[in-house]
Scaffold this motif. Structure first.
Motif, PDB file in Angstrom:
ATOM      1  N   ASP A   1       0.867  -1.175   0.000  1.00  0.00           N
ATOM      2  CA  ASP A   1       0.000   0.000   0.000  1.00  0.00           C
ATOM      3  C   ASP A   1       0.912   1.236   0.000  1.00  0.00           C
ATOM      4  N   LEU A   2       0.655   2.170  -0.924  1.00  0.00           N
ATOM      5  CA  LEU A   2       1.551   3.322  -1.068  1.00  0.00           C
ATOM      6  C   LEU A   2       0.937   4.633  -0.571  1.00  0.00           C
ATOM      7  N   THR A   3      -0.184   4.530   0.156  1.00  0.00           N
ATOM      8  CA  THR A   3      -0.906   5.740   0.553  1.00  0.00           C
ATOM      9  C   THR A   3       0.001   6.788   1.210  1.00  0.00           C
ATOM     10  N   HIS A   4       0.891   6.313   2.114  1.00  0.00           N
ATOM     11  CA  HIS A   4       1.795   7.260   2.783  1.00  0.00           C
ATOM     12  C   HIS A   4       3.252   6.821   2.616  1.00  0.00           C
ATOM     13  N   VAL A   5       3.551   6.309   1.435  1.00  0.00           N
ATOM     14  CA  VAL A   5       4.885   5.710   1.227  1.00  0.00           C
ATOM     15  C   VAL A   5       6.012   6.714   1.456  1.00  0.00           C
ATOM     16  N   GLY A   6       5.737   7.996   1.169  1.00  0.00           N
ATOM     17  CA  GLY A   6       6.783   9.016   1.338  1.00  0.00           C
ATOM     18  C   GLY A   6       7.174   9.252   2.788  1.00  0.00           C
ATOM     19  N   SER A   7       6.304   8.795   3.722  1.00  0.00           N
ATOM     20  CA  SER A   7       6.592   9.037   5.142  1.00  0.00           C
ATOM     21  C   SER A   7       7.452   7.931   5.747  1.00  0.00           C
ATOM     22  N   ARG A   8       7.682   6.865   4.986  1.00  0.00           N
ATOM     23  CA  ARG A   8       8.456   5.748   5.566  1.00  0.00           C
ATOM     24  C   ARG A   8       9.944   6.047   5.540  1.00  0.00           C
ATOM     25  N   ILE A   9      10.677   5.312   6.346  1.00  0.00           N
ATOM     26  CA  ILE A   9      12.100   5.627   6.482  1.00  0.00           C
ATOM     27  C   ILE A   9      12.921   5.110   5.294  1.00  0.00           C
ATOM     28  N   GLY A  10      12.463   4.024   4.677  1.00  0.00           N
ATOM     29  CA  GLY A  10      13.236   3.467   3.566  1.00  0.00           C
ATOM     30  C   GLY A  10      12.338   2.836   2.520  1.00  0.00           C
ATOM     31  N   LEU A  11      12.965   2.326   1.475  1.00  0.00           N
ATOM     32  CA  LEU A  11      12.233   1.656   0.401  1.00  0.00           C
ATOM     33  C   LEU A  11      12.762   0.231   0.227  1.00  0.00           C
ATOM     34  N   GLY A  12      11.879  -0.638  -0.272  1.00  0.00           N
ATOM     35  CA  GLY A  12      12.317  -1.990  -0.623  1.00  0.00           C
ATOM     36  C   GLY A  12      12.676  -2.843   0.574  1.00  0.00           C
ATOM     37  N   ALA A  13      12.059  -2.590   1.743  1.00  0.00           N
ATOM     38  CA  ALA A  13      12.314  -3.346   2.971  1.00  0.00           C
ATOM     39  C   ALA A  13      13.766  -3.219   3.427  1.00  0.00           C
ATOM     40  N   GLY A  14      14.198  -1.966   3.606  1.00  0.00           N
ATOM     41  CA  GLY A  14      15.509  -1.721   4.197  1.00  0.00           C
ATOM     42  C   GLY A  14      16.650  -1.659   3.206  1.00  0.00           C
ATOM     43  N   ILE A  15      16.331  -1.594   1.899  1.00  0.00           N
ATOM     44  CA  ILE A  15      17.406  -1.613   0.903  1.00  0.00           C
ATOM     45  C   ILE A  15      17.853  -0.215   0.516  1.00  0.00           C
ATOM     46  N   LEU A  16      16.889   0.687   0.322  1.00  0.00           N
ATOM     47  CA  LEU A  16      17.208   2.036  -0.153  1.00  0.00           C
ATOM     48  C   LEU A  16      16.685   3.075   0.820  1.00  0.00           C
ATOM     49  N   PRO A  17      17.281   4.281   0.812  1.00  0.00           N
ATOM     50  CA  PRO A  17      16.692   5.371   1.600  1.00  0.00           C
ATOM     51  C   PRO A  17      15.377   5.791   0.942  1.00  0.00           C
ATOM     52  N   ASN A  18      14.668   6.733   1.528  1.00  0.00           N
ATOM     53  CA  ASN A  18      13.408   7.171   0.941  1.00  0.00           C
ATOM     54  C   ASN A  18      13.551   8.605   0.429  1.00  0.00           C
ATOM     55  N   ASP A  19      13.948   8.738  -0.834  1.00  0.00           N
ATOM     56  CA  ASP A  19      13.990  10.060  -1.458  1.00  0.00           C
ATOM     57  C   ASP A  19      13.761   9.880  -2.966  1.00  0.00           C
ATOM     58  N   VAL A  20      13.724  10.982  -3.704  1.00  0.00           N
ATOM     59  CA  VAL A  20      13.378  10.902  -5.121  1.00  0.00           C
ATOM     60  C   VAL A  20      14.363  10.021  -5.909  1.00  0.00           C
ATOM     61  N   PRO A  21      15.696  10.200  -5.757  1.00  0.00           N
ATOM     62  CA  PRO A  21      16.621   9.332  -6.498  1.00  0.00           C
ATOM     63  C   PRO A  21      16.432   7.846  -6.165  1.00  0.00           C
ATOM     64  N   ALA A  22      16.119   7.555  -4.892  1.00  0.00           N
ATOM     65  CA  ALA A  22      15.924   6.155  -4.504  1.00  0.00           C
ATOM     66  C   ALA A  22      14.689   5.580  -5.183  1.00  0.00           C
ATOM     67  N   PHE A  23      13.591   6.367  -5.249  1.00  0.00           N
ATOM     68  CA  PHE A  23      12.389   5.914  -5.954  1.00  0.00           C
ATOM     69  C   PHE A  23      12.716   5.648  -7.428  1.00  0.00           C
ATOM     70  N   GLU A  24      13.486   6.553  -8.040  1.00  0.00           N
ATOM     71  CA  GLU A  24      13.837   6.382  -9.454  1.00  0.00           C
ATOM     72  C   GLU A  24      14.588   5.076  -9.656  1.00  0.00           C
ATOM     73  N   ARG A  25      15.527   4.815  -8.751  1.00  0.00           N
ATOM     74  CA  ARG A  25      16.324   3.606  -8.876  1.00  0.00           C
ATOM     75  C   ARG A  25      15.462   2.366  -8.679  1.00  0.00           C
ATOM     76  N   TRP A  26      14.614   2.430  -7.668  1.00  0.00           N
ATOM     77  CA  TRP A  26      13.761   1.285  -7.363  1.00  0.00           C
ATOM     78  C   TRP A  26      12.848   0.956  -8.551  1.00  0.00           C
ATOM     79  N   ILE A  27      12.192   1.992  -9.096  1.00  0.00           N
ATOM     80  CA  ILE A  27      11.206   1.761 -10.152  1.00  0.00           C
ATOM     81  C   ILE A  27      11.874   1.274 -11.446  1.00  0.00           C
ATOM     82  N   SER A  28      13.029   1.871 -11.792  1.00  0.00           N
ATOM     83  CA  SER A  28      13.616   1.551 -13.092  1.00  0.00           C
ATOM     84  C   SER A  28      14.484   0.299 -13.051  1.00  0.00           C
ATOM     85  N   ASP A  29      14.899  -0.114 -11.861  1.00  0.00           N
ATOM     86  CA  ASP A  29      15.857  -1.217 -11.804  1.00  0.00           C
ATOM     87  C   ASP A  29      15.533  -2.190 -10.671  1.00  0.00           C
ATOM     88  N   THR A  30      14.220  -2.376 -10.426  1.00  0.00           N
ATOM     89  CA  THR A  30      13.760  -3.144  -9.266  1.00  0.00           C
ATOM     90  C   THR A  30      14.496  -4.471  -9.093  1.00  0.00           C
TER      91      THR A  30
END
Ligand code: CUA
Length: 321
Positions: free
Chosen positions: A261-290
Protein backbone atom coordinates in the motif's frame (compact mmCIF):
# COMPACT_ATOMS: atom_id res chain seq x y z
CA UNK A 1 36.38 -13.68 30.85
CA UNK A 2 37.86 -10.43 29.51
CA UNK A 3 37.39 -11.66 25.95
CA UNK A 4 33.76 -12.54 26.73
CA UNK A 5 33.20 -9.08 28.22
CA UNK A 6 34.81 -7.38 25.21
CA UNK A 7 32.56 -9.35 22.85
CA UNK A 8 29.42 -8.62 24.86
CA UNK A 9 30.12 -4.89 25.00
CA UNK A 10 29.95 -4.96 21.20
CA UNK A 11 26.44 -6.47 21.35
CA UNK A 12 24.61 -3.15 21.42
CA UNK A 13 22.62 -1.33 18.76
CA UNK A 14 19.19 -1.56 17.12
CA UNK A 15 19.23 -5.31 16.58
CA UNK A 16 20.60 -7.03 19.64
CA UNK A 17 18.95 -9.55 21.92
CA UNK A 18 21.55 -8.59 24.54
CA UNK A 19 20.45 -4.95 24.61
CA UNK A 20 16.75 -5.54 25.35
CA UNK A 21 14.24 -2.73 24.89
CA UNK A 22 11.09 -4.74 25.44
CA UNK A 23 9.60 -6.89 28.19
CA UNK A 24 9.89 -10.17 26.28
CA UNK A 25 13.45 -9.45 25.17
CA UNK A 26 14.36 -8.70 28.80
CA UNK A 27 13.10 -12.12 29.88
CA UNK A 28 14.91 -13.82 27.01
CA UNK A 29 18.15 -11.98 27.80
CA UNK A 30 17.77 -12.99 31.45
CA UNK A 31 17.36 -16.62 30.41
CA UNK A 32 20.39 -16.31 28.13
CA UNK A 33 22.56 -15.07 30.98
CA UNK A 34 21.42 -17.88 33.30
CA UNK A 35 22.20 -20.43 30.58
CA UNK A 36 25.55 -18.81 29.77
CA UNK A 37 26.63 -18.64 33.41
CA UNK A 38 25.45 -22.24 33.97
CA UNK A 39 27.41 -23.40 30.93
CA UNK A 40 30.50 -21.51 32.11
CA UNK A 41 30.37 -23.09 35.58
CA UNK A 42 29.96 -26.60 34.12
CA UNK A 43 32.82 -25.96 31.68
CA UNK A 44 35.13 -24.74 34.46
CA UNK A 45 34.40 -27.82 36.58
CA UNK A 46 34.99 -30.18 33.64
CA UNK A 47 38.22 -28.41 32.73
CA UNK A 48 39.45 -28.52 36.34
CA UNK A 49 38.75 -32.26 36.48
CA UNK A 50 40.45 -32.81 33.13
CA UNK A 51 43.57 -30.99 34.32
CA UNK A 52 43.48 -32.93 37.57
CA UNK A 53 43.21 -36.22 35.68
CA UNK A 54 46.22 -35.35 33.51
CA UNK A 55 48.34 -34.16 36.42
CA UNK A 56 47.52 -36.65 39.15
CA UNK A 57 49.98 -39.48 39.68
CA UNK A 58 48.11 -42.80 39.39
CA UNK A 59 47.99 -44.77 42.62
CA UNK A 60 48.44 -48.46 42.58
CA UNK A 61 45.28 -49.03 44.60
CA UNK A 62 41.98 -47.59 43.34
CA UNK A 63 39.06 -47.13 45.69
CA UNK A 64 36.45 -48.55 43.29
CA UNK A 65 33.53 -47.56 45.47
CA UNK A 66 34.53 -43.89 45.46
CA UNK A 67 35.28 -43.95 41.74
CA UNK A 68 31.89 -45.42 40.91
CA UNK A 69 30.10 -42.89 43.10
CA UNK A 70 32.00 -40.09 41.39
CA UNK A 71 31.15 -41.31 37.89
CA UNK A 72 27.45 -41.82 38.65
CA UNK A 73 27.20 -38.59 40.64
CA UNK A 74 29.18 -36.38 38.27
CA UNK A 75 28.19 -38.10 35.03
CA UNK A 76 24.46 -38.69 35.58
CA UNK A 77 23.02 -37.09 38.71
CA UNK A 78 24.69 -33.69 38.50
CA UNK A 79 23.84 -33.07 34.80
CA UNK A 80 20.26 -34.21 35.45
CA UNK A 81 19.90 -31.73 38.30
CA UNK A 82 21.50 -28.85 36.33
CA UNK A 83 19.46 -29.47 33.18
CA UNK A 84 16.22 -29.85 35.17
CA UNK A 85 16.81 -26.54 36.94
CA UNK A 86 17.58 -24.76 33.65
CA UNK A 87 14.54 -26.34 31.96
CA UNK A 88 12.31 -25.28 34.85
CA UNK A 89 13.73 -21.74 34.71
CA UNK A 90 13.07 -21.60 30.95
CA UNK A 91 9.54 -23.02 31.19
CA UNK A 92 8.60 -20.69 34.04
CA UNK A 93 9.02 -17.76 31.61
CA UNK A 94 6.64 -19.22 29.04
CA UNK A 95 3.36 -17.87 30.44
CA UNK A 96 4.77 -14.32 30.29
CA UNK A 97 6.09 -14.74 26.77
CA UNK A 98 2.88 -16.11 25.29
CA UNK A 99 0.65 -13.48 26.87
CA UNK A 100 -1.13 -12.10 23.80
CA UNK A 101 -2.06 -8.61 24.95
CA UNK A 102 -5.42 -6.88 25.19
CA UNK A 103 -8.11 -7.74 22.66
CA UNK A 104 -9.81 -4.34 23.00
CA UNK A 105 -6.87 -2.20 21.85
CA UNK A 106 -5.24 -1.81 18.43
CA UNK A 107 -4.41 -5.09 16.69
CA UNK A 108 -1.50 -5.43 14.29
CA UNK A 109 -1.68 -7.91 11.42
CA UNK A 110 1.66 -8.81 9.86
CA UNK A 111 1.94 -10.78 6.67
CA UNK A 112 5.33 -12.10 5.56
CA UNK A 113 5.55 -11.74 1.79
CA UNK A 114 8.35 -12.48 -0.67
CA UNK A 115 10.26 -10.30 0.36
CA UNK A 116 8.67 -7.62 2.47
CA UNK A 117 6.32 -7.18 5.42
CA UNK A 118 2.69 -6.19 4.92
CA UNK A 119 1.53 -4.48 8.10
CA UNK A 120 -2.12 -3.70 8.79
CA UNK A 121 -3.33 -1.84 11.84
CA UNK A 122 -6.84 -2.36 13.09
CA UNK A 123 -7.82 0.26 15.63
CA UNK A 124 -10.37 0.02 18.40
CA UNK A 125 -12.99 1.98 16.44
CA UNK A 126 -12.63 -0.33 13.43
CA UNK A 127 -10.38 2.02 11.44
CA UNK A 128 -7.83 0.14 9.37
CA UNK A 129 -4.78 1.14 7.43
CA UNK A 130 -1.94 -0.70 5.80
CA UNK A 131 1.73 0.07 5.41
CA UNK A 132 4.88 -1.88 4.63
CA UNK A 133 8.13 -2.77 6.36
CA UNK A 134 7.43 -0.55 9.30
CA UNK A 135 5.93 -1.00 12.75
CA UNK A 136 5.15 1.76 15.16
CA UNK A 137 4.53 0.84 18.79
CA UNK A 138 3.67 2.88 21.87
CA UNK A 139 6.04 2.46 24.80
CA UNK A 140 4.76 0.52 27.78
CA UNK A 141 1.77 -1.04 26.05
CA UNK A 142 1.45 -4.69 25.08
CA UNK A 143 0.57 -4.80 21.37
CA UNK A 144 -0.95 -7.97 19.92
CA UNK A 145 0.40 -9.21 16.59
CA UNK A 146 -1.40 -11.63 14.27
CA UNK A 147 0.96 -13.30 11.84
CA UNK A 148 0.24 -14.94 8.50
CA UNK A 149 1.98 -15.73 5.23
CA UNK A 150 0.50 -16.11 1.74
CA UNK A 151 3.55 -17.79 0.19
CA UNK A 152 6.29 -19.55 2.16
CA UNK A 153 7.38 -19.75 5.81
CA UNK A 154 8.93 -16.56 7.13
CA UNK A 155 9.94 -15.75 10.68
CA UNK A 156 9.59 -12.37 12.33
CA UNK A 157 12.30 -11.39 14.77
CA UNK A 158 12.89 -8.02 16.40
CA UNK A 159 15.73 -9.07 18.73
CA UNK A 160 15.63 -5.88 20.81
CA UNK A 161 11.94 -6.34 21.60
CA UNK A 162 11.09 -10.03 21.75
CA UNK A 163 11.43 -13.58 20.53
CA UNK A 164 10.91 -14.90 17.05
CA UNK A 165 7.82 -16.43 15.60
CA UNK A 166 7.14 -18.17 12.28
CA UNK A 167 4.63 -16.93 9.73
CA UNK A 168 3.19 -20.08 8.23
CA UNK A 169 0.92 -20.37 5.16
CA UNK A 170 -2.56 -21.50 6.19
CA UNK A 171 -2.08 -20.63 9.87
CA UNK A 172 -2.53 -17.59 12.06
CA UNK A 173 0.18 -17.28 14.72
CA UNK A 174 0.07 -14.82 17.58
CA UNK A 175 2.54 -12.93 19.66
CA UNK A 176 2.82 -9.56 21.37
CA UNK A 177 5.49 -6.92 21.76
CA UNK A 178 5.78 -4.64 24.75
CA UNK A 179 8.53 -2.05 24.27
CA UNK A 180 10.04 -0.49 27.37
CA UNK A 181 12.48 1.95 25.73
CA UNK A 182 12.00 4.60 23.06
CA UNK A 183 14.04 4.21 19.90
CA UNK A 184 14.30 2.74 16.44
CA UNK A 185 14.90 -0.99 16.25
CA UNK A 186 15.36 -3.43 13.44
CA UNK A 187 13.44 -6.58 12.68
CA UNK A 188 14.51 -9.30 10.27
CA UNK A 189 13.20 -12.44 8.66
CA UNK A 190 14.80 -15.33 10.51
CA UNK A 191 13.75 -18.18 8.23
CA UNK A 192 15.32 -18.78 4.81
CA UNK A 193 12.49 -17.91 2.43
CA UNK A 194 14.07 -17.41 -0.98
CA UNK A 195 16.59 -15.28 -2.86
CA UNK A 196 15.89 -12.01 -1.08
CA UNK A 197 15.50 -13.49 2.41
CA UNK A 198 18.16 -11.10 3.73
CA UNK A 199 16.42 -8.18 2.01
CA UNK A 200 13.29 -8.09 4.16
CA UNK A 201 14.03 -5.76 7.03
CA UNK A 202 11.46 -4.15 9.27
CA UNK A 203 11.91 -0.76 10.93
CA UNK A 204 10.34 -0.60 14.37
CA UNK A 205 9.73 2.77 15.99
CA UNK A 206 8.91 2.92 19.67
CA UNK A 207 7.26 6.23 20.55
CA UNK A 208 5.25 7.67 23.44
CA UNK A 209 1.52 6.88 23.43
CA UNK A 210 0.30 10.36 22.31
CA UNK A 211 2.73 10.35 19.40
CA UNK A 212 1.49 6.87 18.47
CA UNK A 213 -2.13 8.07 18.50
CA UNK A 214 -1.26 11.05 16.29
CA UNK A 215 0.58 8.75 13.88
CA UNK A 216 -2.41 6.40 13.58
CA UNK A 217 -4.60 9.39 12.67
CA UNK A 218 -2.13 10.47 9.97
CA UNK A 219 -1.87 6.95 8.58
CA UNK A 220 -5.65 6.44 8.56
CA UNK A 221 -6.15 9.57 6.44
CA UNK A 222 -6.33 9.15 2.65
CA UNK A 223 -3.38 10.10 0.48
CA UNK A 224 -2.61 13.74 0.00
CA UNK A 225 -3.32 15.16 -3.46
CA UNK A 226 -0.31 15.89 -5.68
CA UNK A 227 0.89 19.41 -4.87
CA UNK A 228 2.85 20.48 -7.95
CA UNK A 229 2.63 20.09 -11.73
CA UNK A 230 5.49 17.56 -11.54
CA UNK A 231 3.63 15.46 -8.96
CA UNK A 232 0.38 15.65 -10.93
CA UNK A 233 2.28 14.39 -13.95
CA UNK A 234 3.69 11.59 -11.78
CA UNK A 235 0.17 10.60 -10.72
CA UNK A 236 -0.81 10.34 -14.38
CA UNK A 237 2.26 8.17 -15.11
CA UNK A 238 1.22 5.94 -12.18
CA UNK A 239 -2.23 5.49 -13.72
CA UNK A 240 -1.05 5.12 -17.32
CA UNK A 241 1.41 2.32 -16.54
CA UNK A 242 -1.08 0.30 -14.50
CA UNK A 243 0.74 0.65 -11.17
CA UNK A 244 -2.67 0.66 -9.50
CA UNK A 245 -3.23 -2.97 -10.51
CA UNK A 246 -0.79 -3.97 -7.76
CA UNK A 247 -0.70 -0.96 -5.43
CA UNK A 248 -3.33 0.82 -3.40
CA UNK A 249 -3.27 4.58 -2.85
CA UNK A 250 -6.27 5.34 -0.66
CA UNK A 251 -8.20 8.38 -1.86
CA UNK A 252 -7.52 7.52 -5.52
CA UNK A 253 -8.97 4.73 -7.63
CA UNK A 254 -5.79 2.67 -7.37
CA UNK A 255 -6.71 -0.33 -5.25
CA UNK A 256 -4.35 -3.19 -6.19
CA UNK A 257 -3.66 -5.71 -3.46
CA UNK A 258 -0.53 -7.49 -4.72
CA UNK A 259 2.19 -5.08 -3.65
CA UNK A 260 2.62 -2.68 -0.75
CA UNK A 261 0.00 0.00 0.00
CA UNK A 262 1.55 3.32 -1.07
CA UNK A 263 -0.91 5.74 0.55
CA UNK A 264 1.79 7.26 2.78
CA UNK A 265 4.89 5.71 1.23
CA UNK A 266 6.78 9.02 1.34
CA UNK A 267 6.59 9.04 5.14
CA UNK A 268 8.46 5.75 5.57
CA UNK A 269 12.10 5.63 6.48
CA UNK A 270 13.24 3.47 3.57
CA UNK A 271 12.23 1.66 0.40
CA UNK A 272 12.32 -1.99 -0.62
CA UNK A 273 12.31 -3.35 2.97
CA UNK A 274 15.51 -1.72 4.20
CA UNK A 275 17.41 -1.61 0.90
CA UNK A 276 17.21 2.04 -0.15
CA UNK A 277 16.69 5.37 1.60
CA UNK A 278 13.41 7.17 0.94
CA UNK A 279 13.99 10.06 -1.46
CA UNK A 280 13.38 10.90 -5.12
CA UNK A 281 16.62 9.33 -6.50
CA UNK A 282 15.92 6.15 -4.50
CA UNK A 283 12.39 5.91 -5.95
CA UNK A 284 13.84 6.38 -9.45
CA UNK A 285 16.32 3.61 -8.88
CA UNK A 286 13.76 1.29 -7.36
CA UNK A 287 11.21 1.76 -10.15
CA UNK A 288 13.62 1.55 -13.09
CA UNK A 289 15.86 -1.22 -11.80
CA UNK A 290 13.76 -3.14 -9.27
CA UNK A 291 15.10 -6.59 -10.06
CA UNK A 292 18.73 -5.55 -9.77
CA UNK A 293 18.14 -3.62 -6.55
CA UNK A 294 16.24 -6.55 -5.08
CA UNK A 295 16.95 -9.93 -6.67
CA UNK A 296 13.80 -11.98 -7.16
CA UNK A 297 11.39 -9.09 -6.50
CA UNK A 298 7.96 -9.80 -8.00
CA UNK A 299 7.65 -6.23 -9.27
CA UNK A 300 8.99 -5.87 -12.83
CA UNK A 301 11.62 -3.20 -13.54
CA UNK A 302 9.95 -0.25 -15.30
CA UNK A 303 13.03 0.53 -17.37
CA UNK A 304 10.90 1.66 -20.33
CA UNK A 305 9.99 4.95 -18.61
CA UNK A 306 11.58 8.06 -20.11
CA UNK A 307 13.73 10.04 -17.67
CA UNK A 308 11.23 12.92 -17.18
CA UNK A 309 8.36 10.45 -16.62
CA UNK A 310 10.44 8.52 -14.10
CA UNK A 311 11.33 11.70 -12.25
CA UNK A 312 7.69 12.82 -12.14
CA UNK A 313 6.56 9.42 -10.83
CA UNK A 314 9.31 9.37 -8.19
CA UNK A 315 8.39 12.90 -7.07
CA UNK A 316 4.71 11.97 -6.81
CA UNK A 317 5.46 8.91 -4.64
CA UNK A 318 7.98 10.75 -2.50
CA UNK A 319 5.34 13.43 -1.93
CA UNK A 320 2.87 10.89 -0.44
CA UNK A 321 3.84 11.72 3.13
CU1 CUA B 1 11.17 -14.06 4.71
CU2 CUA B 1 13.26 -15.04 5.12
Amino acid sequence: MLIVLALVVGCDGPQSALAPAGRDAERIAELFWWMAIGALVVWLIVMALAIYAVRVRPKREHDWKKTRLFVIGGGALWPTVVLTVLLAAGLSMMPDLIEHGPADGPQIHVSGEQWWWRVRYELQDGTQFELANELRLPRGRRMPLWLVSPDVIHSLWVPSLGGKIDLIPGRVNRMALEPTKLGVYRGVCAELCGVSHTNMLLDVFVVEAPEFEAWTREQAAPAKAPASELERRGARVFGAHGCGACHTIRGTDNDGRVGPDLTHVGSRIGLGAGILPNDVPAFERWISDTRRVKPGAHMPSFDMLAKPELKALASYLDGLK
